[in-house]
Design an enzyme around this catalytic site. Structure first.
Site, PDB file in Angstrom:
ATOM      1  N   LYS A  41     126.239 -59.574   4.336  1.00  0.00           N
ATOM      2  CA  LYS A  41     124.831 -59.651   4.650  1.00  0.00           C
ATOM      3  C   LYS A  41     124.549 -58.301   5.519  1.00  0.00           C
ATOM      4  O   LYS A  41     123.653 -57.496   5.032  1.00  0.00           O
ATOM      5  CB  LYS A  41     124.340 -60.589   5.446  1.00  0.00           C
ATOM      6  N   ASN A  42     125.352 -58.098   6.546  1.00  0.00           N
ATOM      7  CA  ASN A  42     124.623 -56.965   7.635  1.00  0.00           C
ATOM      8  C   ASN A  42     125.040 -55.516   7.126  1.00  0.00           C
ATOM      9  O   ASN A  42     124.551 -54.709   7.601  1.00  0.00           O
ATOM     10  CB  ASN A  42     125.157 -57.302   8.813  1.00  0.00           C
ATOM     11  N   ASP A  71     128.663 -61.741  16.773  1.00  0.00           N
ATOM     12  CA  ASP A  71     128.357 -62.743  15.737  1.00  0.00           C
ATOM     13  C   ASP A  71     129.669 -63.803  15.378  1.00  0.00           C
ATOM     14  O   ASP A  71     129.310 -64.683  14.571  1.00  0.00           O
ATOM     15  CB  ASP A  71     128.188 -62.087  14.199  1.00  0.00           C
TER      16      ASP A  71
HETATM   17  C1  EPZ Z   1     122.582 -56.514  14.332  1.00  0.00           C
HETATM   18  O1  EPZ Z   1     121.356 -56.629  14.662  1.00  0.00           O
HETATM   19  C2  EPZ Z   1     122.911 -57.605  13.126  1.00  0.00           C
HETATM   20  N1  EPZ Z   1     122.236 -57.833  12.186  1.00  0.00           N
HETATM   21  C3  EPZ Z   1     123.098 -58.966  14.144  1.00  0.00           C
HETATM   22  O2  EPZ Z   1     123.472 -60.073  13.249  1.00  0.00           O
HETATM   23  C4  EPZ Z   1     124.292 -58.586  15.222  1.00  0.00           C
HETATM   24  O3  EPZ Z   1     124.274 -59.742  16.069  1.00  0.00           O
HETATM   25  C5  EPZ Z   1     123.859 -57.391  15.883  1.00  0.00           C
HETATM   26  O4  EPZ Z   1     123.639 -56.345  15.144  1.00  0.00           O
HETATM   27  C6  EPZ Z   1     125.024 -56.999  17.105  1.00  0.00           C
HETATM   28  O5  EPZ Z   1     126.215 -56.765  16.366  1.00  0.00           O
HETATM   29  C7  EPZ Z   1     121.870 -56.967  11.426  1.00  0.00           C
HETATM   30  O6  EPZ Z   1     122.583 -56.071  11.198  1.00  0.00           O
HETATM   31  C8  EPZ Z   1     120.891 -57.320  10.235  1.00  0.00           C
HETATM   32  P1  EPZ Z   1     121.295 -54.212  17.769  1.00  0.00           P
HETATM   33  P2  EPZ Z   1     120.431 -55.549  15.557  1.00  0.00           P
HETATM   34  O7  EPZ Z   1     120.160 -53.539  17.553  1.00  0.00           O
HETATM   35  O8  EPZ Z   1     120.901 -54.276  14.786  1.00  0.00           O
HETATM   36  C9  EPZ Z   1     119.010 -54.421  22.278  1.00  0.00           C
HETATM   37  C10 EPZ Z   1     123.864 -61.948  12.355  1.00  0.00           C
HETATM   38  O9  EPZ Z   1     124.008 -63.110  12.983  1.00  0.00           O
HETATM   39  N2  EPZ Z   1     118.114 -53.522  21.506  1.00  0.00           N
HETATM   40  O10 EPZ Z   1     122.577 -54.011  17.842  1.00  0.00           O
HETATM   41  O11 EPZ Z   1     119.207 -56.241  15.658  1.00  0.00           O
HETATM   42  C11 EPZ Z   1     119.210 -55.699  21.412  1.00  0.00           C
HETATM   43  O12 EPZ Z   1     118.017 -56.605  22.076  1.00  0.00           O
HETATM   44  C12 EPZ Z   1     122.751 -61.159  13.125  1.00  0.00           C
HETATM   45  O13 EPZ Z   1     124.224 -61.627  10.950  1.00  0.00           O
HETATM   46  C13 EPZ Z   1     116.983 -52.911  22.188  1.00  0.00           C
HETATM   47  O14 EPZ Z   1     117.098 -53.078  23.571  1.00  0.00           O
HETATM   48  O15 EPZ Z   1     121.301 -55.834  17.037  1.00  0.00           O
HETATM   49  C14 EPZ Z   1     120.384 -56.335  21.614  1.00  0.00           C
HETATM   50  O16 EPZ Z   1     120.355 -56.841  23.104  1.00  0.00           O
HETATM   51  C15 EPZ Z   1     122.229 -61.670  14.565  1.00  0.00           C
HETATM   52  N3  EPZ Z   1     116.336 -51.951  21.539  1.00  0.00           N
HETATM   53  C16 EPZ Z   1     121.414 -55.273  21.588  1.00  0.00           C
HETATM   54  O17 EPZ Z   1     120.444 -53.965  21.885  1.00  0.00           O
HETATM   55  C17 EPZ Z   1     116.307 -51.647  20.309  1.00  0.00           C
HETATM   56  O18 EPZ Z   1     115.804 -50.810  19.838  1.00  0.00           O
HETATM   57  C18 EPZ Z   1     122.029 -54.993  20.194  1.00  0.00           C
HETATM   58  O19 EPZ Z   1     121.076 -55.154  19.429  1.00  0.00           O
HETATM   59  C19 EPZ Z   1     117.448 -52.014  19.561  1.00  0.00           C
HETATM   60  C20 EPZ Z   1     118.366 -53.220  20.197  1.00  0.00           C
END
Ligand code: EPZ
Length: 423
Positions: free
Chosen positions: A22-23, A311
């Site tokens: 999916k991701n 995840d």
């Molecule tokens: C991706 O989400 C995945 N989704 C998530 O999978 C996964 O849990 C996550 O990466 C971490 O591996 C997809 O790829 C579609 P991040 P993403 O940006 O990119 C903070 C699932 O279950 N952050 O890596 O949204 C954020 O709040 C889903 O399949 C900021 O502060 O996650 C988090 O605490 C759930 N500012 C951390 O970084 C930003 O601009 C990591 O988030 C971006 C992120």
């Protein structure tokens, strides 16, 4: 709202085919916006989130030609709007991934700010900061990101947090920018690597993928390509944990063990036997149904790849609820990813949460009950707990599950589980 009804106590045996990730599929579908030429994709999983993304892309004018199952071709030669409306973005945060491609190819985009979700506020400030560093003018108005850039310029961007979709958005934007972009502290997740491999097939010049410094040299255009989406390591990990818990012997086809080092390491530590070759992973375990002490408690701490994936956190919490001792589960990525705890407690689990750490004391058994899914991976962990619980468990709101697990009741049913979907 659909429900799953699960009779616990059945060991899993047999084979299951792991679907496309999916991701990886979600950013790769957005990469179709970067060229007017066709992007042919294979191994695209049949998931609710993929359907949502295709609906959003079609709204913008992307043509979608479907072939066999999991095969489709995107055509973005006639995009008539660069807007991602709130009612589409609110159901799926990954919609933010259209921002980079739209800006890079069309010079403007209007994307609704993704709401938070169950697991945390999930801001996109690093996506915006990176695009601004590349020369984009970005305003946030009425809940929308209004972005403009006559031509993005290469820049050196340091992301002070590892962000998966942030890295993906900026990599796609940089592919068509003027000059060289260096992304520092970039995400190394296999799905980021798969997107990069697809972009390189489309003519992008990208180096350092899979490391924390990615260098992108912009090119004027990207061209037609064909790409098969990488297999879903989280779906694979989920089935590995299921079989480790119930006991039995399960063979995963179309799974790549090298994407799951941290997870396989922890499963071996818990006592499961894991073997693999290039595309198959086999798990064998006595499982908790053979009596107490069959699984050892394993403490985990989530962190960016290649460390233990967030995840898979909920799934290992489920395993620890029926393991032989005490384990700690520490979540360092999201601020609220313990929504499954109170649901597992309804099944009799002994879990105490202190800040971002859960202390899980293994119990001899769980008891079936009615529980509620709250987010994608939490729902999966409830399915795992239900598979070993005594009696019947009813899981409500399983649309969360359908977002990320392809035909889960069919796949589990083929392995012998007693799972029924109630419409
Ligand atoms: C991706 O989400 C995945 N989704 C998530 O999978 C996964 O849990 C996550 O990466 C971490 O591996 C997809 O790829 C579609 P991040 P993403 O940006 O990119 C903070 C699932 O279950 N952050 O890596 O949204 C954020 O709040 C889903 O399949 C900021 O502060 O996650 C988090 O605490 C759930 N500012 C951390 O970084 C930003 O601009 C990591 O988030 C971006 C992120």
């Amino acid at each position: 709202m659909d429900k799953l009804v699960i009779q616990g106590g059945v060991p899993l045996n047999g084979e299951v085919r792991i679907s496309g990730a999916k991701n990886a599929a979600l950013p790769i579908l957005c990469a179709g916006l970067l060229t007017a030429e066709p992007l042919a994709l294979g191994n695209v999983p049949d998931l609710h989130d993929v359907a949502t993304m295709l609906k959003l892309l079609a709204h913008m004018g992307i043509k979608i030609e479907r072939h066999a199952a999991g095969e489709l071709t995107l055509g973005a030669d006639d995009i008539h709007t660069c807007e991602a409306p709130y009612d589409m973005v609110k159901t799926m945060r990954a919609s933010i991934l259209v921002l980079g491609p739209l800006l890079a190819r069309f010079g403007h985009a209007r994307v609704s700010l993704p709401g938070g979700c169950a697991i945390g506020s999930r801001p996109v400030d690093l996506h915006i900061k990176g695009l601004q560093a590349m020369g984009a003018e970005i305003r946030i108005e009425h809940g929308y990101i209004e972005a403009k850039a006559s031509k993005l310029k290469g820049a050196r961007i340091f992301m002070d947090l590892v962000t998966v979709t942030g890295t993906e958005n900026l990599m796609m934007a940089a592919a068509l920018a003027d000059g060289v972009t260096v992304l520092e502290n970039a995400a190394k997740e296999p799905e980021v690597v798969d997107l990069a491999e697809c972009l390189i097939k489309m003519g992008a010049k990208i180096e350092g993928v899979g490391t924390d410094v990615i260098t992108v040299t912009g090119v004027p255009h990207l061209h037609a390509a064909q790409h098969d989406v990488v297999c879903d390591r989280i779906e694979a990990g989920t089935y590995l944990v299921a079989a480790a818990m119930t006991g039995g012997k399960v063979k995963l086809n179309n799974a790549r063990a090298e994407l799951l080092d941290a997870v396989i390491d922890k499963l071996r530590e818990s006592g499961a036997k894991i073997e693999h070759d290039k595309t198959i992973i086999t798990v064998e375990s006595r499982g908790v149904l053979q009596g107490p002490g069959a699984l050892k408690s394993v403490s985990i701490r989530t962190a960016p790849h290649p460390a233990f994936p967030t995840d898979m956190q909920a799934q290992f919490m489920a395993l620890n609820t029926v393991a032989d001792a005490v384990a700690t589960v520490t979540e360092t990525i999201f601020e609220n990813r313990f929504m499954h705890v109170q649901e597992m407690q309804r099944l009799g689990a002994n879990i105490e949460v202190e800040g971002n750490t859960a202390i899980v004391r293994g119990r001899e058994f769980l008891e079936g009950a009615t529980v509620m899914a709250t987010d994608l991976r939490a729902s999966a962990s409830l399915v795992l707990a239900a598979l070993v619980a005594r009696g019947e468990t009813v899981i409500e709101r399983i649309y969360h599950l359908d977002r990320g697990y392809e035909h889960i009741e069919d796949k589990l049913g083929k392995l012998g589980a007693k799972v029924q979907r109630i419409k």
